[in-house]
Design a protein around this motif. Structure first.
Motif, short mmCIF file in Angstrom:
data_model
loop_
_atom_site.label_atom_id
_atom_site.label_comp_id
_atom_site.label_asym_id
_atom_site.label_seq_id
_atom_site.Cartn_x
_atom_site.Cartn_y
_atom_site.Cartn_z
N ASP A 74 3.72 6.86 3.96
CA ASP A 74 4.86 5.95 4.08
C ASP A 74 4.78 4.91 2.96
N CYS A 75 5.90 4.68 2.31
CA CYS A 75 5.91 3.76 1.17
C CYS A 75 6.15 2.31 1.57
N LEU A 76 6.52 2.05 2.82
CA LEU A 76 6.80 0.69 3.27
C LEU A 76 5.74 0.22 4.25
N ASP A 77 5.49 -1.10 4.24
CA ASP A 77 4.50 -1.67 5.15
C ASP A 77 5.19 -2.11 6.45
N ASP A 78 4.45 -2.86 7.28
CA ASP A 78 5.00 -3.24 8.57
C ASP A 78 6.11 -4.27 8.47
N LEU A 136 8.48 -3.86 6.24
CA LEU A 136 9.53 -3.06 5.59
C LEU A 136 9.72 -3.45 4.12
N THR A 137 8.61 -3.84 3.48
CA THR A 137 8.60 -4.00 2.02
C THR A 137 7.61 -2.98 1.46
N ILE A 138 7.56 -2.86 0.15
CA ILE A 138 6.77 -1.81 -0.48
C ILE A 138 5.28 -2.01 -0.20
N ASP A 139 4.62 -0.94 0.23
CA ASP A 139 3.18 -0.93 0.48
C ASP A 139 2.48 -0.68 -0.85
N LEU A 140 1.85 -1.72 -1.39
CA LEU A 140 1.26 -1.61 -2.73
C LEU A 140 0.06 -0.68 -2.76
N VAL A 141 -0.66 -0.56 -1.66
CA VAL A 141 -1.78 0.38 -1.61
C VAL A 141 -1.27 1.81 -1.72
N ALA A 142 -0.19 2.09 -0.98
CA ALA A 142 0.39 3.43 -1.05
C ALA A 142 0.94 3.72 -2.44
N ILE A 143 1.48 2.71 -3.09
CA ILE A 143 2.02 2.88 -4.44
C ILE A 143 0.91 3.24 -5.41
N LYS A 144 -0.22 2.55 -5.29
CA LYS A 144 -1.34 2.83 -6.18
C LYS A 144 -1.85 4.25 -5.98
N GLN A 145 -1.90 4.68 -4.74
CA GLN A 145 -2.32 6.05 -4.47
C GLN A 145 -1.32 7.06 -5.04
N TYR A 146 -0.06 6.74 -4.95
CA TYR A 146 0.99 7.67 -5.42
C TYR A 146 0.96 7.82 -6.93
N PHE A 147 0.94 6.71 -7.64
CA PHE A 147 0.94 6.79 -9.10
C PHE A 147 -0.44 7.15 -9.66
N GLY A 148 -1.47 6.75 -8.97
CA GLY A 148 -2.82 6.93 -9.48
C GLY A 148 -3.29 5.67 -10.17
N LEU A 195 9.79 8.14 -5.18
CA LEU A 195 9.50 6.89 -4.51
C LEU A 195 10.79 6.18 -4.09
N ALA A 196 11.75 6.15 -5.01
CA ALA A 196 13.04 5.52 -4.69
C ALA A 196 13.74 6.25 -3.56
N ASN A 197 13.63 7.57 -3.55
CA ASN A 197 14.26 8.36 -2.50
C ASN A 197 13.63 8.08 -1.14
N ALA A 198 12.30 7.87 -1.15
CA ALA A 198 11.61 7.55 0.10
C ALA A 198 12.04 6.19 0.64
#
Length: 666
Positions: free
Chosen positions: A66-70, A72-84, A103-106
């Motif tokens: 999930d790209c959003l946190d609790d 409902l803003t962007i989860d930066l940990v998930a973003i780092k994992q996604y991009f590397g 990411l935008a679609n999610a």
């Protein structure tokens, strides 16, 4: 997909361009382009193959979490994992941009089902930091309509507001006076990275940063995308990035964000007085018909233009104005490329080259030293109109100021919006085969915001202030010998300058009365003075002339105010003996000050009508003496000094010197 070289190549094959004589001729000028040539610039896209692929291609990489946190803003940990982590740390913007669509679609999938009320209640606290949360709330409301133009509006308004807000944040964190002028440089600052995190700044760089990324802000502001080319998901993603910044700032204690004051556009009065835009009484149907029948607008772009007209007619100037400004650039670019036969000035946006923007198009000479064909194609009135709106430093410079967030977009006035409509519709009419009334008002269009045009208004303002010191009581006041001497000296100089001016413009020896000089400024200024692409030397001269006129006007205003004040005190018998003597000298000296002001006006008129480039330094030296007089005149007549005797001496000295300078007598 047709490349830019293929598109422009079609124009080059038609070397024997036939002139199309249209029903209307502006100032004796007609376009050398026909609609067929303009329509030949049409292609499937105005994006280069590389940019088109980057913007429209969907990534095969799927968000694993999930790209959003609790909140409902962007989860930066998930973003780092996604991009590397390597991509983020090494700023692999090309790779990051290619993965941004998923990411935008999610993000879109998570929030697009919210009602407008739900969105506001959830995200309003996270949008306040921008200073204009309404921009992003309005953008969301547009995006959920699924209108293909909504994402354009989202970036026109949202990216500009974000740029301004990030600049405010940078200035708050860095405690410096000025932030980077380019958005891409602002996004690389250490202060923002440390405050917001490398992951979020990486997302912003991929989205609206350098040209190697998606660069959506610049693509849309420069008018390249067609409706439907930019996926709507990128609009949602921009809003979510802004909300995430707000969430981070709320979690950081002690960040008292300092908001810079917005610029106030103070040009409405000038536009109302001097530019009669033919928008009154014109209906939305009339304007849309003109757009649909004009070859100035690409068929693929007409829906954007019609939307802008609809927004204008419904009073939403904050939407209509940016839309038209961006589309106007695209339309003018087509004409520019056609008339200059320049395939190297690409119609398409390339990530490796600078775009062809208004800055490159609205010039007299191209980079290779050849004359810009756009000047001859449009003619002086249309070039002046575009320069007034977009380029001249003291004009609105509307595109620059709105696109960089310097203006509160909700404060765009009806007058300014109507002026943009007028410019756009007039150019549409210029490339319309049927005769229309839109071009009629262009016949006498003269620059409003060129330094020479502003000098004209400043001269008239100075002249209008002189009657304050010219009533019968002052004219008949008994005078001391020194004052009589000053009157004779300055009055003689005025007659000499008036005669020289008349000889210069009419080749006769007849003298020219001052009221005739005023009439000359009002009626023949633009006949005697050309404002289109004047030299730097001339602009330097005009700068000195304007400062001289401004100081002289300030002095006259000060004298008038003091005259009124002392007269009231005299009538009430509250003046002490020394003040009465000073008041009497002031009354006697008014004639001198009026004459000195007229002398300065005459010198200005002589100079602007006989500018000599080869004698530039001599002219500057002489004009600086006049400026020195005006500055001292302003100083000695200030409320804290009231040195009327010194001011009289200054006027005499000015008259004695100025009449012998080369800039007056040759």
């Amino acid at each position: 997909m047709a490349s830019a070289y293929q598109v422009v190549g079609k124009q080059l094959q038609n070397a024997d361009r036939k002139k199309q004589v249209r029903d209307q001729a502006i100032d004796g000028h007609v376009s050398s382009l026909n609609c067929g040539e303009l329509q030949s610039t049409s292609s499937e896209t105005s994006l280069s193959p590389q940019v088109h692929s980057l913007v429209t291609r969907r990534s095969h990489v799927i968000m694993p979490v999930d790209c959003l946190d609790d909140q409902l803003t962007i989860d930066l940990v998930a973003i780092k994992q996604y991009f590397g982590s390597d991509a983020v740390s090494q700023l692999d913007i090309v790779g990051g941009a290619s993965k941004l669509h998923s990411l935008a679609n999610a993000v879109h999938g998570r929030i697009c089902t919210m009602t407008t009320e739900q969105f506001r209640s959830t995200y309003h606290p996270h949008l306040i930091w921008t200073g204009l949360p309404q921009v992003f709330e309005d953008c969301y409301e547009l995006l959920v309509t699924k209108d293909t133009i909504a994402v354009h509006i989202c970036y026109l308004l949202g990216a500009s507001t974000l740029e301004r807000a990030l600049g405010n944040l940078y200035l708050t964190l860095s405690n410096v006076r000025q932030c980077p002028s380019l958005l891409r440089d602002l996004l690389t600052t250490v202060e923002l990275k440390q405050c917001l995190g490398a992951e979020l700044m990486f997302c912003l760089q991929c989205l609206i940063g350098p040209p190697v990324g998606l660069n959506l802000r610049n693509l849309i502001w420069h008018g390249f995308p067609y409706p439907g080319e930019i996926p709507t998901e990128f609009g949602y993603f921009l809003i979510m990035v802004v909300a995430t910044v707000g969430r981070i700032l709320l979690q950081i204690k002690g960040v008292g964000l300092k908001h810079r004051e917005y610029l106030t556009l103070s040009h409405d009065d000038v536009i109302k007085e001097y530019c009669n835009a033919p928008t009154a009484g014109v209906t939305e149907v009339d304007m849309i018909h003109l757009i649909n029948t004009s070859c100035f607008v690409l068929p693929q772009k007409k829906s954007i233009w019609c939307s802008a007209i609809n927004e204008y007619c419904n009073g939403r100037y904050h939407i209509s104005t940016p839309l038209l400004l961006s589309e106007l650039e695209h339309a003018v670019r087509r004409v520019f490329v056609c008339v200059n036969n320049c395939p190297h000035r690409l119609l398409t946006a390339e990530s490796t080259q600078l775009y062809t923007t208004f800055d490159e198009m609205l010039v007299n000479t191209l980079e290779d030293g050849t004359r810009n064909g756009l000047v001859d194609e449009l003619g002086a009135p249309y070039m002046e109109m575009l320069l007034d709106l977009l380029v001249h430093p003291e004009g609105p410079r509307l595109r620059d100021r709105i696109s960089h967030g310097e203006v509160n977009i909700y404060c765009v006035s009806a007058t300014m919006a109507a002026h943009v409509i007028s410019v756009a519709m007039t150019l549409c009419a210029y490339y319309c085969s049927s005769n229309t009334g839109w071009t009629v008002h262009m016949e006498n269009y003269r620059s409003l915001f060129h330094p020479l045009s502003i000098l004209r208004r400043e001269l008239l303002t100075l002249i209008d202030a002189l009657p304050l010191l010219c009533n019968d009581q002052l004219a008949s006041a008994p005078r001391q010998g020194a004052v009589e001497e000053a009157i004779a000296c300055v009055g003689g100089a005025v007659e000499g300058v008036a005669t020289a001016l008349h000889q210069q413009i009419s080749s006769t020896t007849t003298s020219l009365h001052f009221h005739m000089i005023q009439q000359l400024i009002q009626e023949r200024w633009f006949e005697l003075v050309k404002t289109l692409f004047v030299s730097r030397d001339m602009l330097e001269v005009v700068g000195i002339l304007r400062r001289s006129v401004q100081h002289c006007h300030s002095a006259i205003q000060q004298v008038g105010s003091m005259l009124t004040l002392r007269q009231e005190q005299f009538d009430k018998r509250t003046l002490r003996s020394r003040q009465r003597a000073n008041f009497e000298l002031l009354q006697q000296s008014c004639v001198v000050y009026v004459a000195a002001s007229r002398l300065l006006v005459g010198v200005v008129m002589i100079q602007i009508t006989r500018f000599i480039c080869h004698d530039h330094q001599t002219i500057i030296k002489g004009l600086k003496k006049m400026l020195q007089f005006a500055e001292n005149f302003d100083s000695q007549t200030s409320p804290g000094k009231n040195r009327w005797d010194v001011a009289n001496s200054l006027c005499m000295e000015f008259a004695s010197k100025i009449i012998s300078l080369p800039l007056v007598i040759t």
